[in-house]
Design an enzyme around this catalytic site. Structure first.
Site, PDB file in Angstrom:
ATOM      1  N   ASP A   1       0.863  -1.184   0.000  1.00  0.00           N
ATOM      2  CA  ASP A   1       0.000   0.000   0.000  1.00  0.00           C
ATOM      3  C   ASP A   1       0.905   1.241   0.000  1.00  0.00           C
ATOM      4  O   ASP A   1       1.812   1.352   0.829  1.00  0.00           O
ATOM      5  CB  ASP A   1      -0.886  -0.049   1.255  1.00  0.00           C
ATOM      6  CG  ASP A   1      -1.907   1.058   1.293  1.00  0.00           C
ATOM      7  OD1 ASP A   1      -3.107   0.759   1.129  1.00  0.00           O
ATOM      8  OD2 ASP A   1      -1.513   2.224   1.496  1.00  0.00           O
TER       9      ASP A   1
ATOM     10  N   ASN B   1      -2.175  12.833  -3.211  1.00  0.00           N
ATOM     11  CA  ASN B   1      -3.193  13.359  -4.134  1.00  0.00           C
ATOM     12  C   ASN B   1      -3.547  14.804  -3.775  1.00  0.00           C
ATOM     13  O   ASN B   1      -3.664  15.660  -4.643  1.00  0.00           O
ATOM     14  CB  ASN B   1      -4.472  12.522  -4.051  1.00  0.00           C
ATOM     15  CG  ASN B   1      -4.457  11.332  -4.995  1.00  0.00           C
ATOM     16  OD1 ASN B   1      -3.870  11.391  -6.061  1.00  0.00           O
ATOM     17  ND2 ASN B   1      -5.100  10.258  -4.581  1.00  0.00           N
TER      18      ASN B   1
ATOM     19  N   GLU C   1      -4.794   2.179  -4.225  1.00  0.00           N
ATOM     20  CA  GLU C   1      -3.334   2.344  -4.116  1.00  0.00           C
ATOM     21  C   GLU C   1      -2.721   1.079  -3.499  1.00  0.00           C
ATOM     22  O   GLU C   1      -1.660   1.103  -2.898  1.00  0.00           O
ATOM     23  CB  GLU C   1      -2.987   3.627  -3.351  1.00  0.00           C
ATOM     24  CG  GLU C   1      -3.008   3.596  -1.846  1.00  0.00           C
ATOM     25  CD  GLU C   1      -4.347   3.263  -1.173  1.00  0.00           C
ATOM     26  OE1 GLU C   1      -5.281   2.797  -1.842  1.00  0.00           O
ATOM     27  OE2 GLU C   1      -4.417   3.440   0.046  1.00  0.00           O
TER      28      GLU C   1
HETATM   29  N1  LIG Z   1      -4.712   9.414  -8.033  1.00  0.00           N
HETATM   30  C1  LIG Z   1      -5.352   8.316  -7.668  1.00  0.00           C
HETATM   31  N2  LIG Z   1      -5.682   8.153  -6.362  1.00  0.00           N
HETATM   32  C2  LIG Z   1      -6.304   7.021  -5.995  1.00  0.00           C
HETATM   33  C3  LIG Z   1      -6.621   6.016  -6.910  1.00  0.00           C
HETATM   34  N3  LIG Z   1      -7.237   5.015  -6.225  1.00  0.00           N
HETATM   35  C4  LIG Z   1      -7.284   5.390  -4.928  1.00  0.00           C
HETATM   36  N4  LIG Z   1      -6.718   6.607  -4.764  1.00  0.00           N
HETATM   37  C5  LIG Z   1      -6.591   7.403  -3.549  1.00  0.00           C
HETATM   38  O1  LIG Z   1      -5.756   6.733  -2.636  1.00  0.00           O
HETATM   39  C6  LIG Z   1      -6.030   7.304  -1.328  1.00  0.00           C
HETATM   40  C7  LIG Z   1      -5.868   6.249  -0.264  1.00  0.00           C
HETATM   41  O2  LIG Z   1      -5.909   6.871   0.945  1.00  0.00           O
HETATM   42  P1  LIG Z   1      -6.015   6.139   2.324  1.00  0.00           P
HETATM   43  O3  LIG Z   1      -6.665   4.785   2.152  1.00  0.00           O
HETATM   44  O4  LIG Z   1      -6.654   7.091   3.280  1.00  0.00           O
HETATM   45  O5  LIG Z   1      -4.574   5.823   2.761  1.00  0.00           O
HETATM   46  P2  LIG Z   1      -3.230   6.652   2.698  1.00  0.00           P
HETATM   47  O6  LIG Z   1      -3.450   8.115   2.539  1.00  0.00           O
HETATM   48  O7  LIG Z   1      -2.386   6.015   1.632  1.00  0.00           O
HETATM   49  O8  LIG Z   1      -2.582   6.420   4.096  1.00  0.00           O
HETATM   50  P3  LIG Z   1      -1.850   5.150   4.641  1.00  0.00           P
HETATM   51  O9  LIG Z   1      -2.314   3.984   3.825  1.00  0.00           O
HETATM   52  O10 LIG Z   1      -2.274   5.046   6.066  1.00  0.00           O
HETATM   53  O11 LIG Z   1      -0.372   5.388   4.520  1.00  0.00           O
HETATM   54  C8  LIG Z   1      -7.418   7.919  -1.392  1.00  0.00           C
HETATM   55  O12 LIG Z   1      -7.304   9.302  -1.268  1.00  0.00           O
HETATM   56  C9  LIG Z   1      -7.905   7.556  -2.803  1.00  0.00           C
HETATM   57  O13 LIG Z   1      -8.645   8.595  -3.378  1.00  0.00           O
HETATM   58  C10 LIG Z   1      -6.286   6.222  -8.272  1.00  0.00           C
HETATM   59  O14 LIG Z   1      -6.538   5.396  -9.161  1.00  0.00           O
HETATM   60  N5  LIG Z   1      -5.648   7.372  -8.594  1.00  0.00           N
END
Ligand SMILES: Nc1nc2c(ncn2[C@@H]2O[C@H](COP(=O)(O)OP(=O)(O)OP(=O)(O)O)[C@@H](O)[C@H]2O)c(=O)[nH]1
Length: 313
Positions: free
Chosen positions: A184, A192, A228
C-alpha cells in the site's frame, strides 16, 4: 508460471500481420506465398519440426498448416502448438486435399479454427485468413480489457484472484511454499491532495512498474488490487527470502525518488508491505488476511517497510 496468460501487445493499426505456412512441398508454399504476400508477412517452413520452432521463435499471428507431411504431420504439429502456452492461442488453419469427413472432424479436434481445401481459391484463402486475424485481435483486446488494470497496465484484481487459485493448486502439487504480499502506497491521500489526482495516477503507474521490475522469477506475479493497493504472489520462496524480496521491493519504490513532502521522513513516495508465507494447504482468504494484518503492522511501525507473518518452519 505456465498458466499465466499471455497478452500480446496490441499491434499498431498499420502493422502487417505475420502468417506462417508449414508445408513439406515448396511448390505449395510458393502458391500460398503468391496469394498472401501482398497483404501479409509470410514465413515458411518445409517440415513440421521446423514449423514448430519458427512458430515459437517468431510468434506469427496465424498458422497455415498442411495436413499430410512426412515425419511430424499436421495433426502432430497442431497438438504440440496447442499444448505450449506460448503458441496455444495462435489460430491454426489446415490446408487439406482431403474430403474425408473423419479427417475433417479430426482437424477441428486438433484445435483448428478453420480449414481450406486444395486446390486453393485465392479469394477464399485471403478471406479466411483475414477473418481469423480479426477475431484473434478482438479476442486479445477483450482479454486485455478484462484482466489488465486500465491505469497501470499490470494485472487487475480479477486476474489476481484467478492466479492465486492456480498458484495454490501448483503449490499443493509441488509441496513448495507460496508467499502472498499486500502493498500500500504510504500517505497516498496526502499525495493526491498535495500534487493533484493526475500526479497521483502517474505515481501509481510508476510504483506498479517498479514492483514488476523488482520481480525476477517466472512464476512471480503482481497485480493492482485496489486503489493504491498492490498484491503479489511468489511461489517457492523460503520465509527469509520472502522478507528480503519484500524489503528489496520497498527499496525499488523509494529509488523512484518521487518527491512526497507529506510522506514519510524519507521525503519520497514509499510503500508498506505485509507478507504472509504459506503452503498449498492455505486458502487465499487466509493468506490475504494474514498479509493484511502484517500490512497494518507495517503502517503502525512507521510505514516504508515490510512485515512478515512468520510461522514455524
Ligand atoms: N490518483 C489516484 N488516487 C487514488 C486512486 N485510487 C485510490 N486513490 C486514492 O488513494 C487514497 C488512499 O488513501 P487512504 O486509504 O486514506 O490511505 P493513505 O493516505 O495512503 O494512508 P496510509 O495507507 O495510512 O499510509 C485515497 O485518497 C484515494 O482517493 C487512483 O486510481 N488514482
Amino acid at each position: 508460471m505456465g498458466s499465466m496468460m499471455a497478452f500480446p501487445a496490441p499491434a499498431p493499426p498499420s502493422a502487417r500481420a505475420t502468417v506462417l505456412v508449414i508445408d513439406d512441398q515448396p511448390l505449395n508454399i510458393q502458391t500460398v506465398y503468391s496469394m498472401l504476400s501482398q497483404q501479409y508477412e509470410v514465413l515458411m517452413a518445409t517440415s513440421g519440426e521446423a514449423g514448430i520452432a519458427l512458430c515459437l521463435a517468431q510468434q506469427p499471428d496465424i498458422v497455415l498448416l498442411d495436413l499430410v507431411m512426412p515425419e511430424v504431420d499436421g495433426m502432430q504439429v497442431a497438438a504440440r502448438l496447442k499444448q505450449d502456452p506460448r503458441t496455444a492461442a495462435t489460430p491454426l488453419i489446415f490446408i487439406t486435399a482431403s474430403t474425408d469427413a473423419q479427417e475433417e472432424s479430426a482437424c477441428w479436434q486438433a484445435g483448428a479454427v478453420d480449414f481450406v481445401s486444395k486446390p486453393l481459391n485465392p479469394l477464399t484463402l485471403r478471406h479466411r485468413v483475414q477473418v481469423h486475424l480479426t477475431l484473434r485481435r478482438q479476442a486479445d483486446a477483450l482479454q486485455r480489457l478484462a484482466y489488465l488494470d486500465g491505469l497501470t497496465g499490470i494485472p487487475n484484481r480479477r486476474y489476481f484472484d484467478q492466479q492465486a487459485d492456480t498458484a495454490l493448486a501448483l503449490a499443493r502439487r509441488s509441496g513448495e511454499p507460496l508467499t502472498l504480499m499486500l502493498g500500500d502506497v504510504d500517505f497516498f491521500k496526502r499525495y493526491n491532495d498535495l500534487y493533484g489526482h493526475q500526479a497521483g495516477d502517474a505515481c501509481l503507474t510508476q510504483v506498479a512498474a517498479a514492483l514488476q521490475a523488482g520481480l525476477r522469477r517466472p512464476g512471480d506475479f503482481v497485480a493492482r488490487y485496489g486503489g493504491e493497493e498492490f498484491a503479489l504472489l511468489l511461489p517457492g520462496l523460503a520465509q527469509a527470502d520472502a522478507l528480503r524480496l519484500a524489503q528489496h521491493l520497498c527499496q525499488q519504490v523509494r529509488a523512484l525518488q518521487l518527491p512526497h513532502a507529506a510522506g514519510t521522513a524519507a521525503g519520497v513516495v514509499s510503500l508498506s508491505l505485509g507478507v504472509a508465507c504459506g503452503d498449498g494447504h492455505a486458502s487465499v482468504a487466509d493468506l490475504l488476511a494474514r498479509a493484511d494484518a502484517q500490512l497494518y503492522l507495517a503502517k503502525g511501525a512507521g510505514r516504508d517497510r515490510a512485515c512478515l507473518d512468520a510461522v514455524a518452519p
